[in-house]
Design an enzyme around this catalytic site. Sequence first.
Site, PDB file in Angstrom:
ATOM      1  N   ARG A  42      29.631  37.086  37.986  1.00  0.00           N
ATOM      2  CA  ARG A  42      29.260  37.660  39.287  1.00  0.00           C
ATOM      3  C   ARG A  42      30.445  38.362  39.959  1.00  0.00           C
ATOM      4  NH1 ARG A  42      25.093  33.390  42.202  1.00  0.00           N
ATOM      5  NH2 ARG A  42      23.189  34.299  41.322  1.00  0.00           N
ATOM      6  N   LYS A 204       7.693  25.090  34.625  1.00  0.00           N
ATOM      7  CA  LYS A 204       6.536  24.806  35.487  1.00  0.00           C
ATOM      8  C   LYS A 204       5.852  26.065  35.971  1.00  0.00           C
ATOM      9  CE  LYS A 204       7.778  20.333  37.329  1.00  0.00           C
ATOM     10  NZ  LYS A 204       8.165  19.612  38.535  1.00  0.00           N
ATOM     11  N   GLY A 361      19.012  32.603  35.333  1.00  0.00           N
ATOM     12  CA  GLY A 361      20.100  31.895  34.665  1.00  0.00           C
ATOM     13  C   GLY A 361      19.819  31.536  33.211  1.00  0.00           C
ATOM     14  N   GLY A 384      16.831  33.515  41.932  1.00  0.00           N
ATOM     15  CA  GLY A 384      15.775  33.421  42.940  1.00  0.00           C
ATOM     16  C   GLY A 384      15.327  34.778  43.467  1.00  0.00           C
TER      17      GLY A 384
END
Length: 416
Positions: A42, A204, A361, A384
Amino acid sequence: MSEIDLSNIKTIDDLDVNGKRVLVRADLNVPIEDGEVADDTRIKRVLPTISKLKQGGAKVILMSHLGRPKGERSPETSLRPVAERVEKLLNGGPVLFLDDCVGPDVEKGLETLATGDVAVLENLRYHKGEESNDLGFARQLAALGDIYVDDAFSSAHRAHASVEAIAHLMPAYAGKLMMAEISALRTALADPERPVMAIVGGAKVSTKIDVLKNLATRVDVLVVGGGMANTLLNAQGVNVGNSLYEPDFVETVKDVLASAKRAGCEIFLPVDEVVAKELAPGTEWAVCDVNAIPSDMMVLDQGPKSIERLKARLGEMRTLLWNGPLGAFEVAPFGKGTLALAEESGRLSKEGKLISIAGGGDTVRALNMVGATPDFTYVSTAGGAFLEWLAGRQLPAVIALASGQVNAKHEAVAAG
Ligand code: 3PG
Ligand code: MG
């Protein structure tokens, strides 16, 4: 929901920053191990913005969060090791580290900056005002600079003071990484070269329902992998044995399948599976047809037939958007599917046959495991924020950049 007009976002391309104090919001939220930066991806990705501003004669002030310290100082979440790494990567002139991000001492410290110098402020989240998007805190930050540059796409889904409130208080611009991220996602979603395939994996389905819903109306082929796929299979009447799946979401998933059908989107699910009694290295495993999953076994990866079928379908695509692994890829041999897919999409991209965009990730880790990252058209730094964009949501920081000027005018008018 009307689309935001991204053409309102101003970039730093032609910006005159000479002698100006430029406050740059970066996402320097990197893993720290034993007081050192463990992965500087990053930091490296924000260097083009920093270098451009330095060369333009700016005084560059970097701010970021790290971890989730919730308004309290804590040594593990200090940005000091990040400042040291920034200095090393820029290898030219010292980088000034200030041990807070607002207040008179910080203002005084910043007075020592000359043009082309770089400073790093301490963790924004040591102040509660950051996460509460507090206007007073944003004003304290804004006082430190003349121009604001947001280069933190991976934090753009948070309506926090350093990315939202502040953009309305100063002339606000998007940095080079912010623009690259937005443009890559637009390439895949707004006006993609077709056919376009999206691959969505992960454990999920409940965390990615909106992503599936949105993608089903936008892409030609939607591949679902990982534990998520078990819930879709179950919705189609498949007995998934002892696998991870979410019975509470079976009905929701049926709606997604129906809307995909209406939109003419092909849902691509595995036809065979790698199964085992437990997820552990060295455990016994077997391959079975998707309609013959033993009741005491769990699905841990897609089977060889599924992978070949997926590779063949991928070969017919022009654009790929990928988030989430196909199986438990961190534990051998259950990474075969994910890693084979990473290799194949890397190869097709390298040959110029595929426009490939990946984010998240786990996905980035899988790409790195097989060395496919450099071959991809674009690899996002975001997790996210990438998912929220895939779900069709407008990100608060991007909205603020697109509307900052207007609101600043309103505020000036309101203030008389
Ligand atoms: C991330 O790593 O996803 C971003 O830096 C945002 O961090 P957060 O999830 O703690 O807001
Ligand atoms: Mg996160």
